[in-house]
Each structure stands twice: as structure tokens, then as C-alpha cells.
Design a protein around this motif. Structure first.
Motif, PDB file in Angstrom:
ATOM      1  N   PHE A   3     126.445  32.325 -34.453  1.00 41.68           N
ATOM      2  CA  PHE A   3     126.427  33.219 -35.606  1.00 41.68           C
ATOM      3  C   PHE A   3     127.579  32.875 -36.538  1.00 41.68           C
ATOM      4  O   PHE A   3     128.678  32.514 -36.094  1.00 41.68           O
ATOM      5  CB  PHE A   3     126.565  34.675 -35.161  1.00 41.68           C
ATOM      6  CG  PHE A   3     125.517  35.106 -34.170  1.00 41.68           C
ATOM      7  CD1 PHE A   3     124.249  35.453 -34.596  1.00 41.68           C
ATOM      8  CD2 PHE A   3     125.805  35.164 -32.817  1.00 41.68           C
ATOM      9  CE1 PHE A   3     123.282  35.859 -33.687  1.00 41.68           C
ATOM     10  CE2 PHE A   3     124.851  35.573 -31.907  1.00 41.68           C
ATOM     11  CZ  PHE A   3     123.579  35.917 -32.335  1.00 41.68           C
ATOM     12  N   ASP A   4     127.325  32.999 -37.849  1.00 39.72           N
ATOM     13  CA  ASP A   4     128.355  32.791 -38.860  1.00 39.72           C
ATOM     14  C   ASP A   4     128.801  34.144 -39.407  1.00 39.72           C
ATOM     15  O   ASP A   4     127.968  34.963 -39.808  1.00 39.72           O
ATOM     16  CB  ASP A   4     127.819  31.934 -40.018  1.00 39.72           C
ATOM     17  CG  ASP A   4     127.474  30.519 -39.570  1.00 39.72           C
ATOM     18  OD1 ASP A   4     128.192  29.990 -38.703  1.00 39.72           O
ATOM     19  OD2 ASP A   4     126.494  29.955 -40.098  1.00 39.72           O
ATOM     20  N   ASP A   5     130.102  34.393 -39.428  1.00 41.21           N
ATOM     21  CA  ASP A   5     130.633  35.639 -39.973  1.00 41.21           C
ATOM     22  C   ASP A   5     130.743  35.536 -41.491  1.00 41.21           C
ATOM     23  O   ASP A   5     131.213  34.519 -42.023  1.00 41.21           O
ATOM     24  CB  ASP A   5     132.013  35.933 -39.385  1.00 41.21           C
ATOM     25  CG  ASP A   5     131.954  36.143 -37.874  1.00 41.21           C
ATOM     26  OD1 ASP A   5     130.896  36.599 -37.400  1.00 41.21           O
ATOM     27  OD2 ASP A   5     132.961  35.855 -37.190  1.00 41.21           O
ATOM     28  N   PHE A   7     132.091  38.273 -43.241  1.00 41.86           N
ATOM     29  CA  PHE A   7     133.188  39.182 -43.583  1.00 41.86           C
ATOM     30  C   PHE A   7     134.393  38.356 -44.014  1.00 41.86           C
ATOM     31  O   PHE A   7     134.793  37.415 -43.333  1.00 41.86           O
ATOM     32  CB  PHE A   7     133.541  40.048 -42.377  1.00 41.86           C
ATOM     33  CG  PHE A   7     134.505  41.164 -42.666  1.00 41.86           C
ATOM     34  CD1 PHE A   7     134.031  42.413 -43.044  1.00 41.86           C
ATOM     35  CD2 PHE A   7     135.874  40.978 -42.531  1.00 41.86           C
ATOM     36  CE1 PHE A   7     134.909  43.458 -43.296  1.00 41.86           C
ATOM     37  CE2 PHE A   7     136.754  42.003 -42.780  1.00 41.86           C
ATOM     38  CZ  PHE A   7     136.278  43.255 -43.169  1.00 41.86           C
ATOM     39  N   THR A   8     134.992  38.710 -45.165  1.00 39.50           N
ATOM     40  CA  THR A   8     136.104  37.935 -45.711  1.00 39.50           C
ATOM     41  C   THR A   8     137.379  38.767 -45.771  1.00 39.50           C
ATOM     42  O   THR A   8     137.356  39.994 -45.607  1.00 39.50           O
ATOM     43  CB  THR A   8     135.765  37.443 -47.124  1.00 39.50           C
ATOM     44  OG1 THR A   8     135.709  38.586 -48.015  1.00 39.50           O
ATOM     45  CG2 THR A   8     134.425  36.707 -47.151  1.00 39.50           C
ATOM     46  N   TYR A  20     127.463  51.294 -41.543  1.00 38.48           N
ATOM     47  CA  TYR A  20     126.497  50.291 -41.065  1.00 38.48           C
ATOM     48  C   TYR A  20     125.138  50.967 -40.871  1.00 38.48           C
ATOM     49  O   TYR A  20     124.996  51.869 -40.036  1.00 38.48           O
ATOM     50  CB  TYR A  20     126.990  49.680 -39.756  1.00 38.48           C
ATOM     51  CG  TYR A  20     126.103  48.599 -39.190  1.00 38.48           C
ATOM     52  CD1 TYR A  20     126.091  47.323 -39.733  1.00 38.48           C
ATOM     53  CD2 TYR A  20     125.269  48.855 -38.092  1.00 38.48           C
ATOM     54  CE1 TYR A  20     125.282  46.317 -39.209  1.00 38.48           C
ATOM     55  CE2 TYR A  20     124.461  47.871 -37.564  1.00 38.48           C
ATOM     56  CZ  TYR A  20     124.468  46.597 -38.131  1.00 38.48           C
ATOM     57  OH  TYR A  20     123.663  45.603 -37.614  1.00 38.48           O
ATOM     58  N   TRP A  54     121.013  39.205 -32.020  1.00 42.09           N
ATOM     59  CA  TRP A  54     121.665  39.016 -33.317  1.00 42.09           C
ATOM     60  C   TRP A  54     122.217  40.352 -33.841  1.00 42.09           C
ATOM     61  O   TRP A  54     123.381  40.438 -34.241  1.00 42.09           O
ATOM     62  CB  TRP A  54     120.637  38.423 -34.291  1.00 42.09           C
ATOM     63  CG  TRP A  54     121.188  38.086 -35.657  1.00 42.09           C
ATOM     64  CD1 TRP A  54     122.431  38.315 -36.136  1.00 42.09           C
ATOM     65  CD2 TRP A  54     120.471  37.433 -36.707  1.00 42.09           C
ATOM     66  NE1 TRP A  54     122.555  37.871 -37.412  1.00 42.09           N
ATOM     67  CE2 TRP A  54     121.365  37.315 -37.802  1.00 42.09           C
ATOM     68  CE3 TRP A  54     119.172  36.940 -36.842  1.00 42.09           C
ATOM     69  CZ2 TRP A  54     120.979  36.734 -39.009  1.00 42.09           C
ATOM     70  CZ3 TRP A  54     118.801  36.353 -38.044  1.00 42.09           C
ATOM     71  CH2 TRP A  54     119.697  36.249 -39.105  1.00 42.09           C
ATOM     72  N   HIS A  57     125.175  41.638 -31.842  1.00 40.23           N
ATOM     73  CA  HIS A  57     126.379  40.872 -32.169  1.00 40.23           C
ATOM     74  C   HIS A  57     126.938  41.299 -33.517  1.00 40.23           C
ATOM     75  O   HIS A  57     128.156  41.479 -33.666  1.00 40.23           O
ATOM     76  CB  HIS A  57     126.062  39.373 -32.194  1.00 40.23           C
ATOM     77  CG  HIS A  57     127.180  38.546 -32.769  1.00 40.23           C
ATOM     78  ND1 HIS A  57     128.249  38.145 -32.016  1.00 40.23           N
ATOM     79  CD2 HIS A  57     127.395  38.078 -34.035  1.00 40.23           C
ATOM     80  CE1 HIS A  57     129.088  37.453 -32.778  1.00 40.23           C
ATOM     81  NE2 HIS A  57     128.583  37.400 -34.012  1.00 40.23           N
ATOM     82  N   GLU A  58     126.058  41.458 -34.499  1.00 40.59           N
ATOM     83  CA  GLU A  58     126.486  41.835 -35.848  1.00 40.59           C
ATOM     84  C   GLU A  58     127.236  43.160 -35.834  1.00 40.59           C
ATOM     85  O   GLU A  58     128.325  43.286 -36.417  1.00 40.59           O
ATOM     86  CB  GLU A  58     125.269  41.932 -36.760  1.00 40.59           C
ATOM     87  CG  GLU A  58     125.603  42.330 -38.197  1.00 40.59           C
ATOM     88  CD  GLU A  58     124.359  42.399 -39.063  1.00 40.59           C
ATOM     89  OE1 GLU A  58     124.227  41.564 -39.972  1.00 40.59           O
ATOM     90  OE2 GLU A  58     123.520  43.290 -38.823  1.00 40.59           O
ATOM     91  N   LYS A  61     130.614  42.822 -33.765  1.00 42.50           N
ATOM     92  CA  LYS A  61     131.625  42.002 -34.446  1.00 42.50           C
ATOM     93  C   LYS A  61     132.153  42.712 -35.687  1.00 42.50           C
ATOM     94  O   LYS A  61     133.367  42.692 -35.961  1.00 42.50           O
ATOM     95  CB  LYS A  61     131.012  40.653 -34.841  1.00 42.50           C
ATOM     96  CG  LYS A  61     132.032  39.665 -35.397  1.00 42.50           C
ATOM     97  CD  LYS A  61     133.121  39.342 -34.377  1.00 42.50           C
ATOM     98  CE  LYS A  61     134.180  38.399 -34.921  1.00 42.50           C
ATOM     99  NZ  LYS A  61     133.670  37.039 -35.128  1.00 42.50           N
ATOM    100  N   LEU A  62     131.259  43.377 -36.442  1.00 39.28           N
ATOM    101  CA  LEU A  62     131.708  44.093 -37.634  1.00 39.28           C
ATOM    102  C   LEU A  62     132.623  45.247 -37.258  1.00 39.28           C
ATOM    103  O   LEU A  62     133.634  45.490 -37.923  1.00 39.28           O
ATOM    104  CB  LEU A  62     130.495  44.614 -38.416  1.00 39.28           C
ATOM    105  CG  LEU A  62     130.802  45.360 -39.722  1.00 39.28           C
ATOM    106  CD1 LEU A  62     131.624  44.486 -40.670  1.00 39.28           C
ATOM    107  CD2 LEU A  62     129.513  45.808 -40.401  1.00 39.28           C
ATOM    108  N   LEU A  65     136.015  43.739 -36.456  1.00 38.10           N
ATOM    109  CA  LEU A  65     136.698  43.320 -37.683  1.00 38.10           C
ATOM    110  C   LEU A  65     137.249  44.523 -38.436  1.00 38.10           C
ATOM    111  O   LEU A  65     138.339  44.464 -39.009  1.00 38.10           O
ATOM    112  CB  LEU A  65     135.723  42.543 -38.582  1.00 38.10           C
ATOM    113  CG  LEU A  65     135.370  41.125 -38.116  1.00 38.10           C
ATOM    114  CD1 LEU A  65     134.189  40.577 -38.905  1.00 38.10           C
ATOM    115  CD2 LEU A  65     136.574  40.193 -38.265  1.00 38.10           C
TER     116      LEU A  65
END
Length: 274
Positions: A3-5, A7-8, A20, A54, A57-58, A61-62, A65
Motif C-alpha cells: 500500500f502507498d500512503d 497522507f502528507t 473517516y 485494504w 489497513h487504510e 494506518k490513518l 498517523l
């Protein structure tokens, strides 16, 4: 699955609350299938089980973060109806609004001490439906702190806010009798406009009527992105009480369309007739 994050660090600096909106894997699968069949988008072939991984994980992970970035993270369950969404948002926003209201009150008390000079007599004027016929607060926003706060969020752009101010200012005129009275006041009497209406409209209106702004205080605010405080009915009572506290022995006369506007035990009340 890898997976690619997205969030910046810019997100971390910008947001302090993230909501969310959770979706079920089946719902996402159906949407992806529709995208492909309609030719709207090209999607990779993922099963419901893979989408479940997916989505889990999203969310996880969010949340992590957000914790690392000191951001408040909240999850709205899937298939929530309008009433449950409303209750959820009220629970989420209530502490934010209460904190904003407390800060607004503190800023208002500070402004009263700094911006209003010492005088023997004060005239507190509840501007809307007193100096003119309209209620600019209702025309522009509402009449409660919550309504003003919500409108502040909607008018995110200072340019949009000022545009509407100009549109309303063009249609409003002060009563001649009030203009003559304010121009003829002795130096011992200091007028204070206390309004839930739009501050910028009042400034323009007083200038238009050639009333000297340096001889009159304006306590008005309705946009927390622009003003340090919001004026609602409770704030008007605060002005009267603070003047009595800061200037004991002074005379305070209040003019307005409703006795609820000011703390009546602190002022001599004169209802307006329009």
C-alpha cells in the motif's frame, strides 16, 4: 498486498480533526465494478477479501498517523442514516463550539476594557431594528453563537464574506433621528454600538452617515476567521455587566428592540419603536 500512503506533512499541519467515512468491502467492490462496466475508470481486479484487507489497513494506518500528528480521528460507521450522522456530528463538534465560545467571551471582555474609553454615561445601542429596520444578523447568519460559528466555517473566503457585506450595505439606511442624536451628544456621553449584525456593514453605514468612528465604539463580531469574538444575546449582557464592573458609578442607558438584549439590572432600558 503493498500500500502507498497519501497522507502528507502538509495534511498534518493543516487538519486538527479527521472524520473517516467507513465503507463496507462489498460496497467498494460494487462501486469499482460499476466504474469498470460504465467505462468511467479502469480498475485493477480485486476480490472482496482483498478490499477488506485494504480498507482495514487504510483505517488503521490513518488512525496511527493522526495519533502521531496530534489530530483527532473519528470513524463514521457504514450505512449510517441522517439522524445518526447528525447526532454524531453534534457530539463531535459540541466541544469545539464550546471551546470557541469560551475563547470568544474572553476576547470580548478584553476588547471592552481596551476599546471603550472612560465616560460618565454610556449609550448601549442594539443596532439592528433600532438604528435601522433590518436585522442584518439574520439576513447574513442567524441569531445564536452556534449559527454564527457554523456560518464562519461556510464563509471560508474573506473575499466571499466581504462581497456579501457590500451587497447588504448598499440596501440599508440609518434612521435620520438616530444620526442627528449621535452627532449631537456631549463629550461626557459615549455611544457604543453592540450588534450581532455584520461589523463591516456597520462600519460602512456609520461612515456613510458621516458619524465620527473615533467618538463611538463598535462591539460587533460574527466571523471567527476575521473577528476575535462573536456577539450573540449573551455577549450583549456581558458588555453591560463589564462596563458596570470597570466604571462603577457610571450611568448606562440601553436602546433596542428586545429587553433580552442586555442585562436589565445593569442598565436603564429604553425599547425602540420602528
Amino acid at each position: 498486498m503493498a500500500f502507498d500512503d497519501v497522507f502528507t506533512q502538509g495534511d498534518a499541519r493543516t487538519y486538527n480533526v479527521i472524520l473517516y467515512l467507513k465503507k463496507e468491502a462489498q460496497q467498494v467492490y460494487n462501486q469499482r465494478s460499476w466504474d469498470c462496466s460504465s467505462g468511467k475508470r479502469t480498475r485493477s481486479d480485486l476480490s472482496i477479501a482483498q478490499l477488506e484487507v485494504w480498507l482495514n489497513h487504510e483505517e488503521a494506518k490513518l488512525e496511527q498517523l493522526c495519533v502521531d500528528s496530534d489530530i483527532s480521528f473519528h470513524v463514521m460507521p457504514p450505512k449510517s442514516d441522517a439522524s445518526s450522522l447528525e447526532r454524531f456530528m453534534d457530539k463531535l463538534l459540541r466541544p469545539v463550539i464550546e471551546n470557541a465560545k469560551e475563547a470568544s467571551c474572553q476576547n470580548l471582555v478584553s476588547a471592552i476594557g481596551k476599546e471603550i474609553p472612560t465616560a460618565d454615561t454610556y449609550l448601549l445601542i442594539d443596532g439592528d431594528r433600532t438604528l435601522w429596520a433590518e436585522d442584518t444578523g439574520k439576513l447574513f447568519f442567524g441569531n445564536t453563537f452556534e449559527a454564527f460559528w457554523t456560518s464562519s466555517m461556510l464563509f471560508a473566503s474573506h473575499a466571499d464574506y466581504m462581497k456579501k457585506c457590500r451587497l447588504l450595505a448598499d440596501r440599508l439606511e440609518l434612521y435620520d433621528a438616530w444620526v442627528n442624536l449621535l452627532k449631537g451628544l456631549p463629550k461626557s456621553v459615549h455611544p457604543i454600538l453592540v450588534s450581532s449584525g455584520v461589523r463591516e456593514i456597520w462600519v460602512d453605514a456609520l461612515k456613510k452617515a458621516t458619524l465620527p468612528l473615533n467618538k463611538m465604539s463598535i462591539i460587533a463580531g460574527n466571523h471567527l476567521g476575521i473577528h476575535p469574538y462573536i456577539v450573540d444575546h449573551e455577549s450583549k449582557a456581558t458588555v453591560a455587566k463589564q462596563l458596570r464592573k470597570l466604571h462603577p458609578g457610571c450611568h448606562i442607558f440601553a436602546f433596542g428592540d428586545s429587553g433580552k438584549s442586555f442585562s436589565l439590572h445593569s442598565v436603564h432600558w429604553f425599547p425602540s419603536r420602528t
